[in-house]
Motif scaffolding. Structure first.
Motif, short mmCIF file in Angstrom:
data_model
loop_
_atom_site.label_atom_id
_atom_site.label_comp_id
_atom_site.label_asym_id
_atom_site.label_seq_id
_atom_site.Cartn_x
_atom_site.Cartn_y
_atom_site.Cartn_z
N ARG A 52 0.86 -1.19 0.00
CA ARG A 52 0.00 0.00 0.00
C ARG A 52 0.90 1.24 0.00
O ARG A 52 2.07 1.16 0.30
N PHE A 53 0.29 2.38 -0.31
CA PHE A 53 1.01 3.64 -0.37
C PHE A 53 0.34 4.63 0.57
O PHE A 53 -0.88 4.69 0.67
N LYS A 54 1.15 5.39 1.27
CA LYS A 54 0.65 6.45 2.16
C LYS A 54 1.58 7.64 2.00
O LYS A 54 2.80 7.49 2.05
N GLY A 55 1.02 8.82 1.80
CA GLY A 55 1.81 10.02 1.65
C GLY A 55 1.43 11.07 2.68
O GLY A 55 0.28 11.17 3.10
N PHE A 56 2.41 11.83 3.09
CA PHE A 56 2.21 12.93 4.03
C PHE A 56 2.82 14.19 3.44
O PHE A 56 3.95 14.16 2.96
N VAL B 248 4.39 18.80 14.18
CA VAL B 248 3.03 18.33 13.88
C VAL B 248 3.10 17.19 12.87
O VAL B 248 2.41 16.18 13.02
N LEU B 249 3.97 17.32 11.86
CA LEU B 249 4.12 16.27 10.86
C LEU B 249 4.60 14.97 11.52
O LEU B 249 4.07 13.90 11.25
N GLU B 250 5.57 15.07 12.41
CA GLU B 250 6.05 13.89 13.13
C GLU B 250 4.94 13.25 13.95
O GLU B 250 4.79 12.02 13.97
N THR B 251 4.13 14.08 14.61
CA THR B 251 3.03 13.57 15.42
C THR B 251 2.01 12.83 14.56
O THR B 251 1.54 11.74 14.93
N VAL B 252 1.70 13.38 13.40
CA VAL B 252 0.74 12.75 12.49
C VAL B 252 1.28 11.40 12.00
O VAL B 252 0.56 10.39 11.99
N ILE B 253 2.54 11.37 11.60
CA ILE B 253 3.14 10.12 11.10
C ILE B 253 3.23 9.09 12.21
O ILE B 253 2.90 7.92 12.02
N ASN B 254 3.66 9.52 13.40
CA ASN B 254 3.76 8.58 14.52
C ASN B 254 2.39 8.02 14.91
O ASN B 254 2.27 6.83 15.23
N ALA B 255 1.36 8.85 14.87
CA ALA B 255 0.00 8.38 15.18
C ALA B 255 -0.44 7.34 14.16
O ALA B 255 -1.04 6.31 14.53
N TRP B 256 -0.13 7.57 12.88
CA TRP B 256 -0.46 6.60 11.84
C TRP B 256 0.28 5.28 12.09
O TRP B 256 -0.32 4.20 12.02
N HIS C 14 9.49 0.88 1.91
CA HIS C 14 10.24 1.92 1.22
C HIS C 14 9.74 3.28 1.72
O HIS C 14 8.55 3.47 1.92
N VAL C 15 10.67 4.20 1.92
CA VAL C 15 10.35 5.58 2.31
C VAL C 15 11.05 6.51 1.34
O VAL C 15 12.19 6.27 0.95
N CYS C 16 10.34 7.56 0.97
CA CYS C 16 10.93 8.54 0.07
C CYS C 16 10.57 9.94 0.58
O CYS C 16 9.43 10.19 0.96
N GLN C 17 11.56 10.80 0.59
CA GLN C 17 11.33 12.20 0.96
C GLN C 17 11.63 13.05 -0.27
O GLN C 17 12.66 12.88 -0.91
N SER C 18 10.72 13.94 -0.59
CA SER C 18 10.94 14.82 -1.74
C SER C 18 10.37 16.20 -1.43
O SER C 18 9.64 16.38 -0.46
N MET C 19 10.71 17.14 -2.25
CA MET C 19 10.24 18.52 -2.08
C MET C 19 9.15 18.82 -3.10
O MET C 19 9.20 18.36 -4.23
N ARG C 20 8.15 19.57 -2.65
CA ARG C 20 7.12 20.09 -3.54
C ARG C 20 7.06 21.58 -3.24
O ARG C 20 6.40 22.01 -2.29
N GLY C 21 7.82 22.34 -4.02
CA GLY C 21 7.96 23.77 -3.72
C GLY C 21 8.68 23.93 -2.40
O GLY C 21 9.80 23.47 -2.23
N GLU C 22 8.02 24.57 -1.44
CA GLU C 22 8.59 24.78 -0.11
C GLU C 22 8.17 23.69 0.88
O GLU C 22 8.51 23.75 2.04
N HIS C 23 7.42 22.71 0.40
CA HIS C 23 6.86 21.69 1.29
C HIS C 23 7.60 20.36 1.14
O HIS C 23 8.15 20.04 0.09
N ILE C 24 7.56 19.58 2.22
CA ILE C 24 8.18 18.25 2.23
C ILE C 24 7.09 17.21 2.04
O ILE C 24 6.04 17.26 2.69
N LEU C 25 7.36 16.29 1.16
CA LEU C 25 6.47 15.15 0.96
C LEU C 25 7.18 13.90 1.46
O LEU C 25 8.33 13.65 1.10
N LEU C 26 6.51 13.14 2.30
CA LEU C 26 7.04 11.86 2.75
C LEU C 26 6.11 10.78 2.24
O LEU C 26 4.90 10.83 2.47
N SER C 27 6.68 9.81 1.53
CA SER C 27 5.89 8.73 0.95
C SER C 27 6.36 7.41 1.52
O SER C 27 7.55 7.16 1.64
#
Length: 100
Positions: free
Chosen positions: A3-7, A18-26, A36-49
């Motif tokens: 499955r895939f989950k993105g933040f 807040v992002l850490e809290t949301v991911i830890n709660a999940w 697999h984990v991937c971190q990428s940038m979307r403009g000024e924002h961080i995407l964690l997949s």
């Protein structure tokens, strides 16, 4: 099944705490087996997949296979006491012969 989950940090106001809290709660709620984990940038924002396996589905498959005697989706067909009646073939040497 994978499955895939993105933040997206934009959803948290780009607040890493807040992002850490949301991911830890999940993670605490779902207990995913992360593959697999991937971190990428979307403009000024961080995407964690995350690509993960749902551990509840995995446990259910294991429990089902234990009940049916099927391991890994394949029936067990090797008998521990099976005797191989084929003629033995010459062994391949561990080291090749010297080259001249």
């Amino acid at each position: 099944m994978y499955r895939f989950k993105g933040f997206d940090s934009a959803e948290c106001g780009d607040n890493m705490s807040v992002l850490e809290t949301v991911i830890n709660a999940w993670m605490e709620a779902e207990h995913p087996r992360i593959r697999h984990v991937c971190q990428s940038m979307r403009g000024e924002h961080i995407l964690l997949s995350f690509v993960y396996e749902d551990t509840r589905e995995l446990e259910q498959r294991v429990a089902t296979s234990a009940q049916t005697g099927v391991t890994g989706g394949y029936p067990r067909f090797f008998d521990d006491e099976l005797v191989d009646e084929r003629p033995t073939s010459p062994r391949i040497p561990a080291t090749p012969p010297p080259m001249h």
